[in-house]
Design a protein around this motif. Sequence first.
Motif, short mmCIF file in Angstrom:
data_model
loop_
_atom_site.label_atom_id
_atom_site.label_comp_id
_atom_site.label_asym_id
_atom_site.label_seq_id
_atom_site.Cartn_x
_atom_site.Cartn_y
_atom_site.Cartn_z
N LEU A 1 5.96 13.07 -12.81
CA LEU A 1 6.47 12.93 -14.18
C LEU A 1 5.49 13.49 -15.20
CD1 LEU A 1 8.09 9.37 -14.12
CD2 LEU A 1 9.12 11.59 -13.63
N ALA A 2 4.22 13.45 -14.88
CA ALA A 2 3.21 13.96 -15.81
C ALA A 2 3.06 15.48 -15.72
CB ALA A 2 1.87 13.29 -15.53
N LYS A 3 3.39 16.04 -14.56
CA LYS A 3 3.07 17.46 -14.33
C LYS A 3 4.29 18.32 -14.01
CE LYS A 3 -1.44 16.05 -12.58
NZ LYS A 3 -2.36 15.97 -11.41
N LEU A 4 5.49 17.79 -14.15
CA LEU A 4 6.66 18.56 -13.73
C LEU A 4 6.84 19.82 -14.58
CD1 LEU A 4 10.03 16.93 -14.83
CD2 LEU A 4 7.89 16.56 -16.00
N PRO A 5 7.30 20.91 -13.96
CA PRO A 5 7.58 22.14 -14.71
C PRO A 5 8.68 21.90 -15.74
CG PRO A 5 7.53 22.55 -12.33
CD PRO A 5 7.53 21.07 -12.52
N MET B 1 0.83 -1.21 0.00
CA MET B 1 0.00 0.00 0.00
C MET B 1 0.86 1.26 0.00
SD MET B 1 -2.98 1.34 -0.08
CE MET B 1 -4.10 0.00 0.32
N ALA B 2 1.96 1.23 0.79
CA ALA B 2 2.83 2.42 0.86
C ALA B 2 3.45 2.70 -0.50
CB ALA B 2 3.90 2.21 1.92
N PHE B 3 3.95 1.64 -1.18
CA PHE B 3 4.56 1.88 -2.48
C PHE B 3 3.52 2.28 -3.51
CE2 PHE B 3 6.25 0.71 -6.64
CZ PHE B 3 7.43 1.43 -6.62
N LYS B 4 2.29 1.82 -3.34
CA LYS B 4 1.22 2.19 -4.27
C LYS B 4 1.02 3.70 -4.29
CE LYS B 4 -3.56 1.13 -5.50
NZ LYS B 4 -4.77 0.36 -5.12
N LYS B 5 1.02 4.31 -3.09
CA LYS B 5 0.87 5.77 -3.03
C LYS B 5 2.12 6.46 -3.57
CE LYS B 5 -0.11 9.71 -0.05
NZ LYS B 5 -0.33 10.22 1.33
N LEU B 6 3.28 5.89 -3.26
CA LEU B 6 4.54 6.45 -3.75
C LEU B 6 4.57 6.42 -5.28
CD1 LEU B 6 7.22 7.54 -2.52
CD2 LEU B 6 8.13 5.22 -2.75
N LYS B 7 4.13 5.31 -5.84
CA LYS B 7 4.11 5.17 -7.30
C LYS B 7 3.16 6.19 -7.92
CE LYS B 7 3.21 1.85 -11.00
NZ LYS B 7 2.80 0.46 -11.34
N LEU B 8 2.01 6.37 -7.31
CA LEU B 8 1.05 7.36 -7.83
C LEU B 8 1.65 8.76 -7.80
CD1 LEU B 8 -1.80 8.11 -8.82
CD2 LEU B 8 -2.49 8.26 -6.41
N THR B 9 2.38 9.07 -6.72
CA THR B 9 3.01 10.39 -6.59
C THR B 9 4.04 10.61 -7.70
OG1 THR B 9 2.69 10.40 -4.20
CG2 THR B 9 4.38 11.88 -5.08
N ILE B 10 4.87 9.60 -7.93
CA ILE B 10 5.89 9.73 -8.97
C ILE B 10 5.25 9.88 -10.35
CG2 ILE B 10 7.83 8.56 -10.11
CD1 ILE B 10 8.41 7.26 -7.37
N ALA C 1 5.93 24.01 -9.38
CA ALA C 1 6.71 25.18 -9.81
C ALA C 1 7.00 26.13 -8.66
CB ALA C 1 5.99 25.91 -10.93
N GLN C 2 6.15 26.13 -7.64
CA GLN C 2 6.33 27.05 -6.52
C GLN C 2 7.23 26.50 -5.42
OE1 GLN C 2 5.31 30.22 -6.58
NE2 GLN C 2 4.68 29.68 -8.67
N LEU C 3 7.72 25.28 -5.58
CA LEU C 3 8.60 24.72 -4.55
C LEU C 3 9.91 25.49 -4.48
CD1 LEU C 3 8.12 20.90 -5.21
CD2 LEU C 3 7.31 22.17 -3.22
N PRO C 4 10.47 25.63 -3.27
CA PRO C 4 11.79 26.27 -3.16
C PRO C 4 12.83 25.48 -3.95
CG PRO C 4 10.78 25.93 -1.00
CD PRO C 4 9.96 25.17 -1.98
N ILE D 1 -0.39 17.56 -5.81
CA ILE D 1 0.67 17.76 -6.81
C ILE D 1 0.05 18.22 -8.13
CG2 ILE D 1 2.40 16.59 -8.24
CD1 ILE D 1 3.07 14.88 -5.82
N THR D 2 0.40 19.44 -8.50
CA THR D 2 0.00 19.99 -9.80
C THR D 2 1.22 20.68 -10.40
OG1 THR D 2 -0.62 22.19 -8.97
CG2 THR D 2 -2.32 20.46 -8.90
#
Length: 617
Positions: A14-18, A1-10, A60-63, A54-55
Amino acid sequence: MAFKKLKLTIEQVLAKLPNDWLNLTTHRLDIYNEALAKTEFLEHFEELYKNNSITKDTLAQLPTAYDYIRLGHPLSSILEWALAKNYDLPQEHVIAFSSKTMGIFAILRENSIRGKSTQIIYQNEELPNKLNPQLIKKVYNYDVNFTSVDDREAILNFEGSTIYLSQNEDLKEIELQPNIDFYISTLDDLGSLVFVNQSHSDYVPAIQHVRRRESIAMTPQNSYKALQTLIDQKPEAVDHRQKQKDLTNVRSLINSITDTKTKPLLGSCGLSVQYAIMMGLIHESRERYPEKSIKIIVPPNCYGGTNDQARRVAASQEGVDIEDLPVDGDNDMVKSTDTVLNKVAKLDAVPIIIAEIPTNPRVEVPNLNNLKEALSKNRLTSSGNKAVAPIFILDQTFCPDYNFLGEQQLLADVKTISYVSGSKFPSGGKCTAGYLVSNAKASYLIDYIETNLNLCDNTATALQLHYLAEQLPSMKTRIKNAYKNTRQFVNFINKVLPEAGINFVSEEVSNQGFTPSVFSLDLPTKGATPEEREAYKRELNLKLINKMITEIPSESKYCVSYGQLKGCYWTIPATSTQGTTKEEDKDYIARVSVSPELDLEKHQLVFKEFVNQEIKA
């Protein structure tokens, strides 16, 4: 379950990176806190992870993470964070390198300083082809044993540090063990990942510092591919035929620009190249003069990476020491060179001298005829024997188009190796790669340097070579146009603020072929004591930079880069490029770099407003 959320985050990252995360080589200092660097970036990112927010805009607003992509950047930081989370490690205990071997060298160096032995355990009866145990022991003097095992459980307790090497393993299925101090996973065409056992947290800063000064982090593009691999996406493979084509093209371009025939070498950054030069020359010196000490002669206030690297190499190498070479301000490079080489000759040592021309940040060019004489002079040891002639390492990043190395040039009879940071004019800021080339007199040294460049796996990546192949053909034109803009800006500042101190090449020097597009600025100051005047000047510097980047945000950036395609970059070298220089040698002046394409009229208008508001009010 933990990796499932991690995978979704990655997947979301990758889909939304600036776009900047893949395309910028330099940090945005407007959202950069050096003291917090990576921790601040990941703390904010962790909040996005926890809140499923994550959008493209929130990313883009991250330090800013770290400083250059040399040390780390958003994608390498997220790769390290994801793996640390997956293996329940502190986030700083996973360190991504572009090189497959520099993580090993970082640990070996630290153990050398600590007086500890190291054993390297590897699988399948075969070491990674970049590693050469004999050279590591002979040239670097590291106390290391290499052992092949198929069963990790068979690793015995060892009085020292244990490194376990694994090649192309599934990043989700790595088996970390308590008796493995450092687990290093190498990935074809991408680099490597160093996992530091939690009991060895005191090694983390040393490993990261080697990545910063002798190598680079896994590049943004390769970190992207590693993240794809982690979540079972298939990354695009490297086209090795195109890579070889680009390498051949780039080498031809460098030979043409530098008027040389020796083989140019390409590294992952300027400091990777400089490290290969330094270790290659130490390698050659140990073979040719095994009984002699080696003196690395370096300006104490030159670019911080050069200064720091040279001193750290000397600290970790028996028989290698530093000699200071004062070059800026009231010091004359030629006189200093002559004085220091006389001293080294009397000691019967091998002199390796490093200098920038023009110097940084004062943009000074020595009398080249006199410099040639100082470098060429026949010297005697204290016992009257002929002294070893110096090898001149020349950083010509500020003027990469100047012909130092041709057969008819002044330095033709001086063993000279020139190198350039490719993140500047060669690539227009598109990559960090660096390159080196030698004159005919020093051509025999190229094999030694290449051997150590390959040993450290610090060669340029396929994409870096492609950027250089695209950008090098226009470099001379861009340098010419950027110089014209810089000269106009300097002339304007002289007119509206004649009491300012400006360090820039004279018309006479530029007519010799030195046409940099960077200058340093000493603003007029006031105060009853030297301390008050210095404090006032520093505050005024920051006010100027803040005004420029605030009023011209599309072009003026707070950044240390140089040779960019567009805009105008501002920095204070003492707080950026001279970060590790001794405090008494730092220069708290503003450094300005101008590109071939910018709204010069707007920059002049804003500067004039600053003068009227802050100085003449």
